[in-house]
Design a protein around this motif. Structure first.
Motif, mmCIF file in Angstrom:
data_model
loop_
_atom_site.group_PDB
_atom_site.id
_atom_site.type_symbol
_atom_site.label_atom_id
_atom_site.label_comp_id
_atom_site.label_asym_id
_atom_site.label_seq_id
_atom_site.Cartn_x
_atom_site.Cartn_y
_atom_site.Cartn_z
ATOM 1 N N TRP A 138 -1.031 7.443 6.288
ATOM 2 C CA TRP A 138 -0.983 7.293 4.830
ATOM 3 C C TRP A 138 -2.367 7.483 4.210
ATOM 4 C CZ3 TRP A 138 1.816 7.863 0.837
ATOM 5 C CH2 TRP A 138 1.561 7.208 -0.372
ATOM 6 N N CYS A 139 -3.375 6.807 4.763
ATOM 7 C CA CYS A 139 -4.733 6.903 4.198
ATOM 8 C C CYS A 139 -5.382 8.241 4.540
ATOM 9 C CB CYS A 139 -5.586 5.740 4.694
ATOM 10 S SG CYS A 139 -4.910 4.126 4.253
ATOM 11 N N CYS A 178 0.824 -1.213 0.000
ATOM 12 C CA CYS A 178 0.000 0.000 0.000
ATOM 13 C C CYS A 178 0.854 1.258 0.000
ATOM 14 C CB CYS A 178 -0.933 -0.004 1.218
ATOM 15 S SG CYS A 178 -2.173 -1.323 1.198
ATOM 16 N N ALA A 215 -7.764 5.378 -0.662
ATOM 17 C CA ALA A 215 -7.615 5.508 0.784
ATOM 18 C C ALA A 215 -8.428 4.425 1.492
ATOM 19 C CB ALA A 215 -8.047 6.899 1.240
ATOM 20 N N TYR A 253 -6.750 0.901 0.721
ATOM 21 C CA TYR A 253 -5.487 0.774 1.441
ATOM 22 C C TYR A 253 -5.701 0.662 2.950
ATOM 23 C CZ TYR A 253 -2.735 1.898 -2.755
ATOM 24 O OH TYR A 253 -2.141 1.865 -3.990
ATOM 25 N N PHE A 254 -6.683 1.392 3.467
ATOM 26 C CA PHE A 254 -6.920 1.343 4.914
ATOM 27 C C PHE A 254 -7.308 -0.066 5.359
ATOM 28 C CE2 PHE A 254 -9.356 2.104 8.839
ATOM 29 C CZ PHE A 254 -8.409 2.844 9.548
ATOM 30 N N ALA A 284 -1.170 3.375 8.882
ATOM 31 C CA ALA A 284 -2.398 3.330 8.079
ATOM 32 C C ALA A 284 -3.175 4.633 8.207
ATOM 33 C CB ALA A 284 -3.263 2.145 8.505
ATOM 34 N N SER A 321 -0.618 14.211 1.604
ATOM 35 C CA SER A 321 0.177 13.067 1.156
ATOM 36 C C SER A 321 1.660 13.271 1.424
ATOM 37 C CB SER A 321 -0.050 12.820 -0.337
ATOM 38 O OG SER A 321 -1.338 12.309 -0.565
#
Length: 545
Positions: free
Chosen positions: A126-127, A40, A221, A224-225, A123, A149
């Motif tokens: 990033w998300c 991810c 998002a 990936y989460f 997580a 980001s």
């Protein structure tokens, strides 16, 4: 062997104590958990897929340029004109600078908090950064992309990148290189999955009034989460003293470069060994990252029309012909990415047999020869040889990332290797500046001096070979840490060693057989990775054709 104590029943769910594995836990469940996170966050490598759509987020079909007299501050909040790619590219720089800095700053905390908590924070960052970026695109505020980001996401990158390192090394003391190679190959593979996925999503969400980027950010998002949370919750750490069945530990008399002792973080980063390894990583990465960032224009400018059977230089090609060779260069870039990924697993696994010092010696010796051979292959007009040389070079670039955590564990022990690795990743941040600046500015200087574009990279390749020669010298100077610097059992207090493994119930070392859960977890990460490889090979087929 066994360890017998009890886990506090009231320990918080996210505490390190609650992640200690039971006696029947299968260690092969940990690598896919690490891969779920790395695949991810590895999308950071593929963010350039958003640059062109974002550069026409207002104009939709064509970029709408800002007034020439508009100042920098005004451009950051302007909503009526598009962002140039040069401004968007700063997000890529922020990714890797923040990755190195956050890994260095929070590495010690990670060892204390445990991989589960670090993975969940990764997580969230990033998300959450993608969500902020989506809002920034919707409101057309580029500073929100940099903050979301670039800064917040970059912190998530650092925590997510180092979170599995010490855990995997503790689970696979018999195969340190292979274990870290499996996880870190995921970071290289993230773009292989994320870039084509983003392309599909943008085309799905695009319409008359939108290029589909902010919707894509939100969708990714969410995806990936889910993967990153599952990966973080899947982390387990072995009980103190756990060993694989039949493994007796490193034989120091046979390999003095592998120590059974540990060095504290506060001591490790002050040793010559740490800074020699810092230089080893920085010089290896500087050479590779400079080439990776310029792979597509390099192939096009060096071979020009020869890529499509025409005896013309790049400047003499028509727009349509340049489009043809751009498609071939895209296949070249994809092939290099695949070699980067496979090299992470291959070289790291090979280092378990060759030794880490020997593996890096091969990187530097072979790299010197290959970089020096690049101009020769270009002047011979052999695009196939040129491509093969760079495939090997990029495999060693990826291999360096995957092998260095095991090298650190060999030198400084496993107890605080995650924190030490975090400090060492500042070398990546430095290389991310040194490599691209070196190759880009030397290219511009030589073209300005009247050197043809086809020969503009010759001197650069020789200079990169010189950097590798310096890296070889640093690697040769690495020696075992002095015994007086090892941590002693009597000094391992919670204050002195927050990363000390926390024992729980009796744990017998066993060779657990793969079960249904292991197969399921590997399929969950293996199928997306296989899809990404398939897409990459299809693009690379254009180059071979």
């Amino acid at each position: 062997m066994s360890v017998a104590t009890a886990t506090p029943a009231a320990a918080p769910f996210l505490s390190r104590e609650r992640t200690i594995a039971g006696p029947d836990f299968n260690r092969w469940l940990v690598p896919p958990a690490a891969l779920a996170i790395h695949l991810c966050i590895g999308m950071a490598y593929g963010f350039s897929v958003f640059w062109l759509p974002l550069s026409r987020a207002v104009g939709i079909t064509q970029p709408l340029a800002c007034p020439a007299d508009m100042g920098f501050a005004a451009r950051l909040v302007a909503t009526q004109c598009d962002w140039p790619i040069s401004l968007l590219g700063w997000m890529y720089t922020l990714f890797f600078v923040l990755l190195g800095c956050s890994a260095a700053l929070f590495g010690g905390w990670l060892e204390h908090a445990g991989p589960r908590k670090a993975g969940l924070v990764s997580a969230a960052c990033w998300c959450g950064g993608l969500v902020i970026s989506a809002l920034g695109v919707y409101l057309h505020q580029i500073w929100m992309l940099w903050l979301g980001s670039g800064v917040i996401g970059g912190i998530g990158l650092g925590l997510g990148y180092i979170s599995p390192v010490s855990t995997l090394i503790k689970w696979f003391p018999d195969r340190r290189g292979m274990a870290t190679g499996m996880a870190i190959m995921g970071f290289g593979g993230g773009a292989m999955i994320g870039a084509p996925l983003a392309d599909i999503l943008m085309r799905t969400f695009a319409g008359p009034g939108s290029v589909g980027v902010w919707q894509t950010f939100l969708a990714m998002a969410g995806i990936y989460f889910v993967f990153m949370v599952c990966g973080a919750l899947g982390y387990r750490v072995p009980a103190e003293g756990w060993k694989p069945a039949g493994w007796r530990g490193p034989t120091v008399s046979r390999n003095r470069m592998v120590t059974p002792h540990d060095v504290h973080l506060d001591i490790a980063w002050k040793t010559p060994q740490f800074w020699l390894l810092w230089a080893v990583l920085c010089l290896n990465v500087s050479a590779g990252i400079g080439v990776l960032g310029m792979a597509s224009p390099m192939l096009q400018e060096v071979f020009g029309g020869r890529l499509i059977g025409l005896d013309l230089g790049f400047a003499d090609l028509s727009a349509a012909q340049k489009g043809q060779i751009a498609a071939i260069a895209a296949g070249f870039t994809g092939l290099l990415s695949l070699c980067n990924i496979l090299g992470r697993f291959f070289w790291a696994s090979a280092s378990d047999r060759l030794g880490r010092k020997m593996t890096f010696a091969i990187f530097f010796l072979l790299g010197i020869v290959l970089y020096a051979a690049v101009p020769w292959s270009a002047h011979q007009g052999s695009s196939v040889l040129f491509v093969l040389i760079f495939c090997v070079i990029l495999s060693m670039y990826g291999g360096g990332f995957a092998t260095i955590p095991a090298y650190l564990a060999d030198i400084f022990g496993t107890r605080m290797v995650g924190a030490i690795h975090g400090r060492l990743l500042t070398a990546w941040a430095a290389a991310g500046i040194l490599g691209p600046v070196l190759i880009n500015y030397l290219r511009e200087y030589q073209i300005a001096a009247g050197i043809p574009q086809s020969a503009a990279y010759d001197q650069t390749m020789y200079i990169l070979a010189g950097l590798l020669a310096l890296g070889l010298l640093c690697n040769l100077l690495v020696r075992p840490v002095a015994e007086r610097l090892y941590m002693r059992a009597v000094t391992l207090t919670p204050q002195a060693d927050a990363a000390s493994p926390l024992p729980i119930r009796t744990v017998q070392a066993s060779a657990a057989r793969p079960g249904g859960l292991v197969l399921l977890t590997w399929l969950a990460v293996g199928l997306p990775l296989a899809w990404g490889m398939w897409v990459t090979l299809q693009k690379a087929a254009v180059l071979l054709h």
